[in-house]
Design an enzyme around this catalytic site. Structure first.
Site, PDB file in Angstrom:
ATOM      1  N   LYS A  48       0.844  -1.207   0.000  1.00  0.00           N
ATOM      2  CA  LYS A  48       0.000   0.000   0.000  1.00  0.00           C
ATOM      3  C   LYS A  48       0.874   1.250   0.000  1.00  0.00           C
ATOM      4  CE  LYS A  48      -3.617  -2.577   2.300  1.00  0.00           C
ATOM      5  NZ  LYS A  48      -4.174  -3.073   3.542  1.00  0.00           N
ATOM      6  N   GLN A  92      -5.438  -2.124   9.556  1.00  0.00           N
ATOM      7  CA  GLN A  92      -5.149  -3.421   8.939  1.00  0.00           C
ATOM      8  C   GLN A  92      -5.686  -4.571   9.791  1.00  0.00           C
ATOM      9  OE1 GLN A  92      -3.732  -3.914   5.894  1.00  0.00           O
ATOM     10  NE2 GLN A  92      -3.962  -6.112   6.147  1.00  0.00           N
ATOM     11  N   ASP A 115     -11.983   1.444   3.602  1.00  0.00           N
ATOM     12  CA  ASP A 115     -12.170  -0.004   3.507  1.00  0.00           C
ATOM     13  C   ASP A 115     -13.631  -0.372   3.265  1.00  0.00           C
ATOM     14  OD1 ASP A 115      -9.941  -1.707   3.688  1.00  0.00           O
ATOM     15  OD2 ASP A 115      -9.674  -1.248   5.817  1.00  0.00           O
TER      16      ASP A 115
HETATM   17  N1  GUN Z   1      -6.751  -7.565   5.741  1.00  0.00           N
HETATM   18  C1  GUN Z   1      -6.855  -8.279   4.583  1.00  0.00           C
HETATM   19  N2  GUN Z   1      -7.420  -7.538   3.616  1.00  0.00           N
HETATM   20  C2  GUN Z   1      -7.696  -6.334   4.164  1.00  0.00           C
HETATM   21  C3  GUN Z   1      -8.281  -5.143   3.653  1.00  0.00           C
HETATM   22  O1  GUN Z   1      -8.704  -5.032   2.489  1.00  0.00           O
HETATM   23  N3  GUN Z   1      -8.370  -4.119   4.546  1.00  0.00           N
HETATM   24  C4  GUN Z   1      -7.938  -4.210   5.818  1.00  0.00           C
HETATM   25  N4  GUN Z   1      -8.087  -3.156   6.619  1.00  0.00           N
HETATM   26  N5  GUN Z   1      -7.402  -5.300   6.330  1.00  0.00           N
HETATM   27  C5  GUN Z   1      -7.271  -6.354   5.497  1.00  0.00           C
END
Ligand code: GUN
Length: 290
Positions: A48, A92, A115
């Protein structure tokens, strides 16, 4: 068998965003909170950060120790909610066991919830007027559209019912609009005969989070298979001692499925691209509401 590569689609999305950022009065801002040192999460967060740098976003990552108290996590989120330079906040997942994921997600300002996990945004999706949609389901739809694969009027089986992927995926697919209009069956751990359900589908979307569970018996000949899973399995022959596999037995799909997303390189890059798109849209909404 057609390979549904996500990387060129991601690159096109990032190139488009780079152009928009260059012409914008200020860059969008994304904050990521990573608690603990789950190895897969560390890799995702690095990806990211790389993508944000590439398109010129303002980005910050808060790396917190695994034993961070909940009050500290919630205080960080509150500070980011109030930070004018931040348009998107991503906590996350998964969080370490002592932290309540629901409470953390609820603490994020819904306008900054890039998200799409906040109940307010899930509610918009359920009501049929989606606002911010979870990145992975949105990425799956974009990937299918890019490769000219229609879901309207077809049967789609979604395997897995997580808030991150399965549930929003199924909701999006049955929306009455150009990208949805599918007949959706949502399968999960209590589905009595999984193979019987998935074999009836024109498109199978695997999001169980378990390695290579779906094999040839689960998929009709000529079906399209989307593999959302990224699992590490031990492999003494590999340099790192492990390799990445999906939720689908990809070798079994050769000469059987019409199309398959690779792991890695299929859905994963799309998730990153959609996160950046969601962050752009969050900025535009915030600027427009001033
Ligand atoms: N863990 C796995 N995929 C994601 C996601 O798309 N967003 C977040 N915040 N955590 C994750």
């Amino acid at each position: 068998m057609q390979i549904l590569d996500g990387r060129p689609v991601r690159d096109a999305v990032l190139a488009e965003l780079t152009g928009r950022v260059a012409a914008a009065p200020r860059p969008p801002g994304l904050a990521v909170i990573l608690v603990g040192d789950d190895p897969a999460s560390r890799v995702y967060v690095r990806q990211k950060e790389k993508a944000c740098s590439k398109v010129g976003y303002h980005h910050v990552t808060h790396r917190l120790p695994a034993d961070t108290p909940e009050s500290e996590l919630l205080a960080r989120i509150a500070r980011l909610n109030a930070d004018d330079e931040i348009d998107g906040i991503l906590v996350q997942m998964p969080l370490p066991g002592h932290l309540d994921e629901e409470r953390a997600l609820m603490a994020v300002d819904p306008q900054k919830d890039v998200d799409g996990f906040h109940p307010e945004n899930l509610g918009h999706l359920v009501s049929g007027r989606p606002r911010t949609v979870a990145c992975t389901p949105r990425g799956v739809l974009r990937l299918l559209a890019h490769h000219g694969i229609e879901v309207a009027g077809r049967r789609v089986a979604v395997v897995g019912r997580s808030v991150i992927v399965g549930r929003p995926m199924a909701l999006l697919l049955n929306l009455k609009d150009a990208m949805g209009d599918a007949t959706v069956v949502m399968c999960h751990s209590r589905t009595p005969d999984l193979a019987a359900e998935t074999r009836r589908a024109d498109v199978v979307i695997a999001a169980l989070g378990r390695p290579e569970v779906l094999t040839r018996e689960h998929v009709a000949a000529g079906a399209v298979v989307v593999d959302v899973g990224i699992n590490r399995i031990d492999d003494p022959a590999a340099k790192k001692g492990y390799r990445l596999v999906g939720d689908v037995d990809s070798a079994a799909m050769q000469g059987h499925a019409a199309a398959l997303t690779p792991v890695p390189g299929g859905v994963g890059p799309m998730t990153i691209a959609m996160l950046l798109e969601n962050t752009w849209e969050a900025m535009v909404r915030r600027e427009g509401s001033r």
